[in-house]
Design a protein around this motif. Sequence first.
Motif, PDB file in Angstrom:
ATOM      1  N   VAL A  10      -0.257 -12.745  -7.410  1.00 12.42           N
ATOM      2  CA  VAL A  10      -0.129 -13.665  -6.275  1.00 12.42           C
ATOM      3  C   VAL A  10      -1.439 -13.755  -5.499  1.00 12.42           C
ATOM      4  N   PHE A  11      -1.971 -12.603  -5.078  1.00 12.32           N
ATOM      5  CA  PHE A  11      -3.175 -12.624  -4.259  1.00 12.32           C
ATOM      6  C   PHE A  11      -4.429 -12.889  -5.088  1.00 12.32           C
ATOM      7  N   GLY A  12      -4.393 -12.488  -6.361  1.00  7.60           N
ATOM      8  CA  GLY A  12      -5.508 -12.846  -7.240  1.00  7.60           C
ATOM      9  C   GLY A  12      -5.608 -14.338  -7.444  1.00  7.60           C
ATOM     10  N   PHE A  13      -4.459 -14.985  -7.595  1.00  6.13           N
ATOM     11  CA  PHE A  13      -4.437 -16.438  -7.737  1.00  6.13           C
ATOM     12  C   PHE A  13      -4.970 -17.112  -6.482  1.00  6.13           C
ATOM     13  N   VAL A  14      -4.527 -16.627  -5.315  1.00  8.53           N
ATOM     14  CA  VAL A  14      -5.026 -17.187  -4.054  1.00  8.53           C
ATOM     15  C   VAL A  14      -6.543 -17.018  -3.969  1.00  8.53           C
ATOM     16  N   ALA A  15      -7.037 -15.859  -4.401  1.00  8.86           N
ATOM     17  CA  ALA A  15      -8.479 -15.616  -4.358  1.00  8.86           C
ATOM     18  C   ALA A  15      -9.236 -16.543  -5.312  1.00  8.86           C
ATOM     19  N   ASP A  16      -8.636 -16.854  -6.473  1.00 11.34           N
ATOM     20  CA  ASP A  16      -9.273 -17.779  -7.415  1.00 11.34           C
ATOM     21  C   ASP A  16      -9.263 -19.212  -6.910  1.00 11.34           C
ATOM     22  N   ARG A  17      -8.324 -19.551  -6.067  1.00  7.62           N
ATOM     23  CA  ARG A  17      -8.243 -20.906  -5.553  1.00  7.62           C
ATOM     24  C   ARG A  17      -8.987 -21.093  -4.236  1.00  7.62           C
ATOM     25  N   PHE A  18      -8.910 -20.104  -3.352  1.00  5.91           N
ATOM     26  CA  PHE A  18      -9.373 -20.318  -1.986  1.00  5.91           C
ATOM     27  C   PHE A  18     -10.440 -19.339  -1.512  1.00  5.91           C
ATOM     28  N   GLY A  19     -10.766 -18.334  -2.303  1.00  8.48           N
ATOM     29  CA  GLY A  19     -11.840 -17.437  -1.902  1.00  8.48           C
ATOM     30  C   GLY A  19     -11.431 -15.980  -1.876  1.00  8.48           C
ATOM     31  N   ARG A  20     -12.459 -15.114  -1.923  1.00  4.72           N
ATOM     32  CA  ARG A  20     -12.241 -13.673  -2.043  1.00  4.72           C
ATOM     33  C   ARG A  20     -12.103 -12.953  -0.701  1.00  4.72           C
ATOM     34  N   ARG A  21     -12.885 -13.358   0.278  1.00  5.88           N
ATOM     35  CA  ARG A  21     -13.099 -12.560   1.488  1.00  5.88           C
ATOM     36  C   ARG A  21     -11.805 -12.261   2.250  1.00  5.88           C
ATOM     37  N   LYS A  22     -11.002 -13.290   2.551  1.00  3.26           N
ATOM     38  CA  LYS A  22      -9.799 -13.078   3.350  1.00  3.26           C
ATOM     39  C   LYS A  22      -8.793 -12.187   2.627  1.00  3.26           C
ATOM     40  N   ILE A  23      -8.710 -12.341   1.315  1.00  5.81           N
ATOM     41  CA  ILE A  23      -7.783 -11.521   0.542  1.00  5.81           C
ATOM     42  C   ILE A  23      -8.204 -10.051   0.588  1.00  5.81           C
ATOM     43  N   MET A  24      -9.499  -9.787   0.514  1.00  2.00           N
ATOM     44  CA  MET A  24      -9.969  -8.408   0.537  1.00  2.00           C
ATOM     45  C   MET A  24      -9.750  -7.774   1.911  1.00  2.00           C
ATOM     46  N   ILE A  25      -9.818  -8.571   2.972  1.00  2.00           N
ATOM     47  CA  ILE A  25      -9.523  -8.055   4.314  1.00  2.00           C
ATOM     48  C   ILE A  25      -8.031  -7.735   4.441  1.00  2.00           C
ATOM     49  N   PHE A  26      -7.189  -8.629   3.954  1.00  2.00           N
ATOM     50  CA  PHE A  26      -5.744  -8.370   3.979  1.00  2.00           C
ATOM     51  C   PHE A  26      -5.386  -7.113   3.200  1.00  2.00           C
ATOM     52  N   ALA A  27      -5.975  -6.951   2.020  1.00  2.00           N
ATOM     53  CA  ALA A  27      -5.611  -5.845   1.136  1.00  2.00           C
ATOM     54  C   ALA A  27      -5.828  -4.497   1.794  1.00  2.00           C
ATOM     55  N   VAL A  28      -6.978  -4.303   2.393  1.00  2.00           N
ATOM     56  CA  VAL A  28      -7.257  -2.997   2.997  1.00  2.00           C
ATOM     57  C   VAL A  28      -6.394  -2.780   4.239  1.00  2.00           C
ATOM     58  N   GLY A  29      -6.095  -3.839   4.966  1.00  2.00           N
ATOM     59  CA  GLY A  29      -5.227  -3.701   6.135  1.00  2.00           C
ATOM     60  C   GLY A  29      -3.821  -3.265   5.750  1.00  2.00           C
ATOM     61  N   ALA A  30      -3.293  -3.809   4.653  1.00  2.00           N
ATOM     62  CA  ALA A  30      -1.936  -3.468   4.223  1.00  2.00           C
ATOM     63  C   ALA A  30      -1.855  -2.035   3.712  1.00  2.00           C
ATOM     64  N   VAL A  31      -2.873  -1.596   2.970  1.00  2.00           N
ATOM     65  CA  VAL A  31      -2.895  -0.215   2.482  1.00  2.00           C
ATOM     66  C   VAL A  31      -2.896   0.760   3.648  1.00  2.00           C
ATOM     67  N   ALA A  32      -3.730   0.485   4.643  1.00  2.00           N
ATOM     68  CA  ALA A  32      -3.831   1.373   5.798  1.00  2.00           C
ATOM     69  C   ALA A  32      -2.535   1.391   6.603  1.00  2.00           C
ATOM     70  N   LEU A  33      -1.907   0.239   6.770  1.00  2.00           N
ATOM     71  CA  LEU A  33      -0.659   0.169   7.534  1.00  2.00           C
ATOM     72  C   LEU A  33       0.436   0.985   6.860  1.00  2.00           C
ATOM     73  N   GLY A  34       0.563   0.858   5.551  1.00  2.00           N
ATOM     74  CA  GLY A  34       1.573   1.620   4.834  1.00  2.00           C
ATOM     75  C   GLY A  34       1.359   3.116   4.962  1.00  2.00           C
ATOM     76  N   SER A  35       0.114   3.544   4.899  1.00  2.00           N
ATOM     77  CA  SER A  35      -0.198   4.970   5.039  1.00  2.00           C
ATOM     78  C   SER A  35       0.194   5.476   6.426  1.00  2.00           C
ATOM     79  N   PHE A  36      -0.144   4.715   7.450  1.00  2.00           N
ATOM     80  CA  PHE A  36       0.156   5.136   8.815  1.00  2.00           C
ATOM     81  C   PHE A  36       1.667   5.217   9.052  1.00  2.00           C
ATOM     82  N   ILE A  37       2.416   4.266   8.519  1.00  2.00           N
ATOM     83  CA  ILE A  37       3.871   4.267   8.687  1.00  2.00           C
ATOM     84  C   ILE A  37       4.475   5.539   8.098  1.00  2.00           C
ATOM     85  N   ILE A  38       4.053   5.907   6.890  1.00  2.00           N
ATOM     86  CA  ILE A  38       4.588   7.112   6.255  1.00  2.00           C
ATOM     87  C   ILE A  38       4.228   8.348   7.071  1.00  2.00           C
ATOM     88  N   GLY A  39       3.026   8.355   7.651  1.00  2.00           N
ATOM     89  CA  GLY A  39       2.577   9.513   8.411  1.00  2.00           C
ATOM     90  C   GLY A  39       3.375   9.764   9.677  1.00  2.00           C
TER      91      GLY A  39
END
Length: 438
Positions: free
Chosen positions: A84-113
């Motif tokens: 899903v996000f790879g397709f979005v990156a191929d159509r509309f660009g890399r930068r915003k997807i890479m910002i979203f990705a790291v934010g989601a990983v960090a949020l999930g880690s904090f929730i578990i903690g």
Amino acid sequence: MSTEEVVAAAPQQLTSKASRSERRNLRALSWGHALEWYDWAIFGLLSVYLGAAFFPSDSPLASTLNALAVFAVGFVARPLGGVVFGFVADRFGRRKIMIFAVGAVALGSFIIGVLPDYQSIGVIAPIIVVAARLLQGLSAGVEAPLGTAYALELVPNRPGYVAGFFAFFNNLGNLLAPTSIFLISLLLGPEALAAYGWRIPFIVGGLFGLIVLWLRRTLPETLDTAAIRTVGAIPTKDNSVWRDVRKYWLSVLATVFIVGAIQAYNYTWIAGLPNLANGTFGEDPTAVFAITTGMGVFLTVGAFALSRILDRFPMSRWFVIARIAAIPTIFLALLYSQPGIGTLAGVMFGGAIVLLLNMTIFVVVSNSLLPQHIRGTGLGLGYGLGVAIFGGTASYLLLWLQSQGMMWVFPIYIATLCAISVVLYVLAKRRNGLFVGK
């Protein structure tokens, strides 16, 4: 021969040194990789404690296996996130997807903690853990494959340097995970670690994500660069992306096994064997985490050294040698069939050299099999499936087979995956050519 095939067949000219701006962009991307690997490693390493907190059972092994099953759930979400996000990156660009990705990983880690345990809020606790892992899986599904593709677009003439640079930070994440747990265990003691200390690494991971978000704010967009236009027009219709992904189906299939085989090997070493030591054999957790930390130091320093030499030889040659060497070394896992901290150390470090080379190059090798304009989608699909099917289940399979007295099956399984990955890589290379390096 098409323009794209000409570019794929032509050897790239390597530059002697990455520029300051290129290194700055690589750091912004690779620190996110470090966070991802840190997060996934701490979940695997702390599965014993997560199982007790969120999946209580009369059997410690059952609790650990339940937590490792949730560990695998995160991997199941990776193909969907990658596509899903790879397709979005191929159509509309890399930068915003890479910002979203790291934010989601960090949020999930904090929730578990910070999440209350099963005894406090009941069944809601494991449900939230599963949801957090799914969120992390969706984001991690695009972080690793697209991040490397993005880096190769930013530094196109140094595939070996990019591979080593990213592997350094990946291994740094793996190193920081056992190091943080080791220090907490040393300072607080095993009982406090089990009671509440295991939460600290998750909270730290969540907060560190804010720093990575700040670093990535200045990343340039690469989708509309001259290099992409040279290879072919940027797709303007949804079906044009999928049409080309289907055209390179063999490369996508090869990626599934290139990624899956070495991730299964990797998670055996960084999660499966340590959990076998802690949960089944009752080894001293401080000693176990000291061993995994030492291996992490070796892998981190080794990746930095490889970044200096990988571009001297074709990446395809490095890959075939490294992957064939992995076939016999996976059988070292059979030596750790009963308690013995010295045996564990020997097995862990014995497989580390082969693991180092394979883990340094496998993502760049996968990138090399696909043209630039479909890497987000194609790699997201192949990488996600490989990690979900083979990598995410490796730790669980190792512990289950050992509990059934069938541990000998496990290295045969991994060795077979490695052999298949070499065959498919060679076939894809001959059919489609290479688009990165040679």
